[in-house]
Design an enzyme around this catalytic site. Structure first.
Site, PDB file in Angstrom:
ATOM      1  N   ASP A   1     -13.354  -4.137  -2.068  1.00 38.90           N
ATOM      2  CA  ASP A   1     -13.243  -4.047  -0.618  1.00 38.90           C
ATOM      3  C   ASP A   1     -14.597  -4.390  -0.021  1.00 38.90           C
ATOM      4  OD1 ASP A   1     -10.585  -3.216  -0.757  1.00 38.90           O
ATOM      5  OD2 ASP A   1     -11.164  -1.116  -0.994  1.00 38.90           O
TER       6      ASP A   1
ATOM      7  N   ASP B   1       0.853  -1.185   0.000  1.00 38.97           N
ATOM      8  CA  ASP B   1       0.000   0.000   0.000  1.00 38.97           C
ATOM      9  C   ASP B   1       0.891   1.237   0.000  1.00 38.97           C
ATOM     10  OD1 ASP B   1      -2.278  -1.560   0.119  1.00 38.97           O
ATOM     11  OD2 ASP B   1      -2.447  -1.454   2.294  1.00 38.97           O
TER      12      ASP B   1
END
Length: 257
Positions: free
Chosen positions: A130, A11
């Protein structure tokens, strides 16, 4: 038997790799290029980079670090976050990525999946999703809801239905990230992943919750996913890529050396 892939997930925010728990409390991990080199040397099959600040902050991906990663490694890698158009996809692919991952933008504009697959081929288009567990309802019958903008915004959209639609539109594979499990190191959400694998005919990548090699073995053996993302356990040095590969081989899984 198809080869099982292990994919370190990095990330990226403001040019640095970070890691949090359930999309919060992010801490600095290091430089994306240096970490890419490390995981490449350690035997990663692929890498995936998510620019986690791009969508929430309404910014595009900073292309410089993508180009630098492409120069540093010789394995496929995907880039996601802030990709909102075919033009954005083209820029990331020209910078050296083999795949683009689209998440929030695809939910808001599903035609982007079809346009990307037509322009670059389905193999280049990864759907990122997600997902959070919720009480089942008419709009979310599976009990798994899609969130966008880095897990901040609920869409009242059923995850299974959305993934099936995306596959029909041309997504080449889907990366399913459990918000509930993300960063917890408590194991992947096997219930969610089993449902997705049964629902679609494209490769499924498990994301969120890996805390041990045993968790990786379980997600391959029980959910039958094609690949597993790992983050905390390799960032923190709990296990190495080599240890993961060796154990999977001992358990009878086909892995790349």
């Amino acid at each position: 038997m198809l080869t099982k892939r292990i994919i370190p997930c990095l990330d990226v925010k403001h040019g640095r790799v970070t890691k949090g728990v359930r999309f919060a409390q992010n801490r600095d991990i290091g430089d994306p290029v240096e970490l890419a080199r490390k995981y490449y040397r350690d035997g990663a099959d692929e890498l995936v980079f998510y620019d986690i600040g791009a969508s929430p902050e309404d910014k595009g991906i900073l292309i410089d670090w993508v180009q630098n990663v492409a120069k540093a490694i010789h394995i496929p890698f995907a880039v996601g976050g802030g990709i909102r158009s075919v033009t954005d996809m083209r820029a990331v692919l020209l910078a050296g990525a083999e795949k683009v991952s689209i998440n929030s933008a695809a939910v808001l504009n599903p035609q982007l999946i079809a346009d990307g697959a037509k322009a670059f081929g389905a193999q280049c288009v990864v759907l990122g999703v997600d997902v959070k567990r919720v009480t089942a309802s008419a709009s979310v019958p599976s009990g798994f809801e899609v969130y966008i903008h880095g897990g901040r915004k609920p869409m009242y959209l059923d995850a299974l239905g959305w993934i099936q639609r995306a596959a029909e539109l041309g997504a080449g594979e889907v990366c399913v990230n459990s918000i509930d499990a993300d960063g917890t190191k408590a194991g992947y959400d096997l219930d969610l992943l089993e449902l997705v694998v049964d629902a679609v005919g494209i490769p499924v990548i498990a994301s969120g919750g890996a805390g041990s090699i045993e968790d990786i073995i379980s997600v391959f053996r029980q959910a039958h996913v094609d690949a597993a993302l790992v983050a905390s356990i390799v960032h923190e040095g709990t296990v190495t890529m080599g240890e993961i590969k060796r154990k999977l081989g001992e358990e009878g899984f086909l892995v790349r050396n």
